[in-house]
Scaffold this motif. Structure first.
Motif, PDB file in Angstrom:
ATOM      1  N   VAL A 161       0.842  -1.207   0.000  1.00 16.88           N
ATOM      2  CA  VAL A 161       0.000   0.000   0.000  1.00 16.88           C
ATOM      3  C   VAL A 161       0.871   1.249   0.000  1.00 16.88           C
ATOM      4  CG1 VAL A 161      -1.664   1.337   1.346  1.00 16.88           C
ATOM      5  CG2 VAL A 161      -1.981  -1.132   1.065  1.00 16.88           C
ATOM      6  N   GLU A 162       1.944   1.237   0.804  1.00 16.86           N
ATOM      7  CA  GLU A 162       2.852   2.390   0.824  1.00 16.86           C
ATOM      8  C   GLU A 162       3.510   2.591  -0.534  1.00 16.86           C
ATOM      9  OE1 GLU A 162       5.674   2.188   3.956  1.00 16.86           O
ATOM     10  OE2 GLU A 162       4.157   2.070   5.543  1.00 16.86           O
ATOM     11  N   GLU A 196       4.088   5.680  -5.678  1.00  9.95           N
ATOM     12  CA  GLU A 196       4.063   5.705  -7.135  1.00  9.95           C
ATOM     13  C   GLU A 196       2.880   6.525  -7.680  1.00  9.95           C
ATOM     14  OE1 GLU A 196       4.246   1.773  -8.666  1.00  9.95           O
ATOM     15  OE2 GLU A 196       6.189   1.319  -7.719  1.00  9.95           O
ATOM     16  N   ASN A 197       1.727   6.411  -6.999  1.00  6.59           N
ATOM     17  CA  ASN A 197       0.558   7.149  -7.453  1.00  6.59           C
ATOM     18  C   ASN A 197       0.739   8.649  -7.244  1.00  6.59           C
ATOM     19  OD1 ASN A 197      -2.222   7.044  -8.459  1.00  6.59           O
ATOM     20  ND2 ASN A 197      -2.775   7.853  -6.449  1.00  6.59           N
ATOM     21  N   SER A 198       1.347   9.031  -6.102  1.00  5.76           N
ATOM     22  CA  SER A 198       1.598  10.438  -5.846  1.00  5.76           C
ATOM     23  C   SER A 198       2.585  10.998  -6.839  1.00  5.76           C
ATOM     24  CB  SER A 198       2.151  10.622  -4.405  1.00  5.76           C
ATOM     25  OG  SER A 198       1.211  10.194  -3.462  1.00  5.76           O
ATOM     26  N   SER A 199       3.590  10.203  -7.194  1.00  4.66           N
ATOM     27  CA  SER A 199       4.606  10.641  -8.161  1.00  4.66           C
ATOM     28  C   SER A 199       3.975  10.871  -9.527  1.00  4.66           C
ATOM     29  CB  SER A 199       5.708   9.583  -8.247  1.00  4.66           C
ATOM     30  OG  SER A 199       6.604   9.875  -9.300  1.00  4.66           O
ATOM     31  N   GLN A 200       3.076   9.986  -9.935  1.00  6.63           N
ATOM     32  CA  GLN A 200       2.435  10.135 -11.255  1.00  6.63           C
ATOM     33  C   GLN A 200       1.491  11.333 -11.277  1.00  6.63           C
ATOM     34  OE1 GLN A 200       0.503   6.400 -12.032  1.00  6.63           O
ATOM     35  NE2 GLN A 200       2.428   5.268 -12.247  1.00  6.63           N
ATOM     36  N   THR A 201       0.814  11.593 -10.146  1.00  5.97           N
ATOM     37  CA  THR A 201      -0.098  12.733 -10.061  1.00  5.97           C
ATOM     38  C   THR A 201       0.678  14.047 -10.163  1.00  5.97           C
ATOM     39  OG1 THR A 201      -1.590  11.458  -8.658  1.00  5.97           O
ATOM     40  CG2 THR A 201      -1.875  13.843  -8.667  1.00  5.97           C
ATOM     41  N   ALA A 202       1.840  14.083  -9.490  1.00  4.17           N
ATOM     42  CA  ALA A 202       2.654  15.315  -9.534  1.00  4.17           C
ATOM     43  C   ALA A 202       3.169  15.604 -10.915  1.00  4.17           C
ATOM     44  CB  ALA A 202       3.820  15.169  -8.547  1.00  4.17           C
ATOM     45  N   ASN A 203       3.461  14.543 -11.670  1.00  8.52           N
ATOM     46  CA  ASN A 203       3.976  14.726 -13.027  1.00  8.52           C
ATOM     47  C   ASN A 203       2.847  15.126 -13.984  1.00  8.52           C
ATOM     48  OD1 ASN A 203       6.544  14.005 -12.219  1.00  8.52           O
ATOM     49  ND2 ASN A 203       6.261  11.812 -12.701  1.00  8.52           N
TER      50      ASN A 203
END
Length: 332
Positions: free
Chosen positions: A319-320, A325-332
């Motif tokens: 989950v972490e 990874e999801n936060s990184s993709q959202t920021a990009n």
């Protein structure tokens, strides 16, 4: 003598001596094939009998049959029929009027706001046929209130050529919008109040522009219209339906086919069978879990107890990792 010949004689003699020729009763021994030939697809015999009765009543009341230019006549202030380019009854009427002339006059009233113009109470198909044939139209001119006009309009359609379900529903809605109460609407459509409620339920649930785009759809009844109304509540389905209405060939197809096409267009796309089911395997091919994907989501069924324990132990780490990874993709 055929019904239409009787009517023709009555119209031609209306300006002079009164007509006394009765409509002869149908012999009970007449062959069924001859009856079908006279009735044709719209029950022409009963239509002509009803029309003859109306004409006799009009002549007895002192009404005169006159010829008017179709350009002088407007439709009723409340339309009962949905205009369509595919109207077999209209085409049949045009052929009949071309060959035999207009057998039955229409009923009009003086236009309430335009001098030397009229509004049609009934006979809108005959009026359209006269426009297409570019010839004058026979009419009875009578002083009618709004109330009297719509009653005459409804009663003429009731016992003769029935409106489709959705035409009656839309007609009832327009009558209500013009301030007519349920008692009067019931009288106009010759149905009881519960049926009026059912008609209005459908007409209120479906946008009028969609109804008009589909047309009369004579083969479609209340259950399918109600199901269609439920379908339109889904925004995605509504979008697919409006897109289908805008397609170039839509207006060229039959009204019943238009309904069918929009119904199919509104359905959710079926999930592709390809990749809808899968398995999670080890490198050696050992099955650990089954994966099923549907329109509502995905389901993983773990078949290996060891793999289930592994996931349970690693779940917080997974989950972490997903969050990172999801936060990184959202920021990009």
């Amino acid at each position: 003598m055929k019904g239409r010949d009787i009517l023709k004689n009555m119209v031609s003699s209306s300006g002079g001596e009164s007509t006394k020729a009765p409509i002869q009763a149908q012999s009970p021994h007449k062959p069924a094939g001859a009856v079908r030939a006279m009735n044709l697809s719209l029950g022409r015999l009963s239509d002509e009998a009803a029309a003859a009765k109306e004409l006799r009543s009009a002549l007895a009341a002192g009404d005169k049959v006159v010829e008017l230019s179709p350009a002088q006549i407007e439709a009723s202030f409340i339309r009962d029929r949905i205009p369509t380019e595919h109207d077999p009854a209209l085409q049949e009427l045009i052929s009949s009027m071309r060959e035999s002339g207009q057998q039955v006059p229409i009923l009009v009233r003086p236009h309430p706001s335009k001098e030397n113009h009229y509004q049609a109470a009934y006979g809108h198909r005959r009026l359209r046929a006269a426009v297409i044939l570019d010839r004058p139209i026979k009419a009875i001119v009578r002083q009618l209130s709004d109330d009297e006009l719509i009653v005459a309009q409804g009663q003429e359609n009731g016992p003769r050529v029935d409106l489709s379900f959705i035409e009656r529903a839309l007609f009832a809605k327009h009558l209500e919008l013009h301030g007519f109460d349920r008692d009067r609407i019931s009288q106009v459509l010759s149905v009881d109040k519960p049926e009026i409620s059912r008609l209005l339920q459908v007409a209120d649930a479906i946008p009028e522009q969609i109804i008009l785009a589909i047309g009369p759809a004579a083969k479609v009844g209340r259950p399918r219209w109600l199901a269609f109304a439920d379908l339109l509540k889904d925004k995605a389905a509504f979008g697919r339906i409006t897109k289908a209405i805008g397609e170039a060939e839509f207006t060229s197809i039959d009204s019943n086919e238009r309904f069918r096409r929009l119904w199919l267009s509104g359905q959710a796309p079926k999930a592709s069978k390809e990749n809808s089911r899968g398995q999670i395997r080890t490198r050696k091919g050992l099955v650990l879990a089954a994966v099923e994907r549907t329109s509502k989501g995905s389901k993983i069924t773990i078949t290996s107890r060891a793999f289930a324990e592994f996931l349970d132990a690693k779940m917080s780490d997974l989950v972490e990792q997903f969050d990172r990874e999801n936060s990184s993709q959202t920021a990009n």
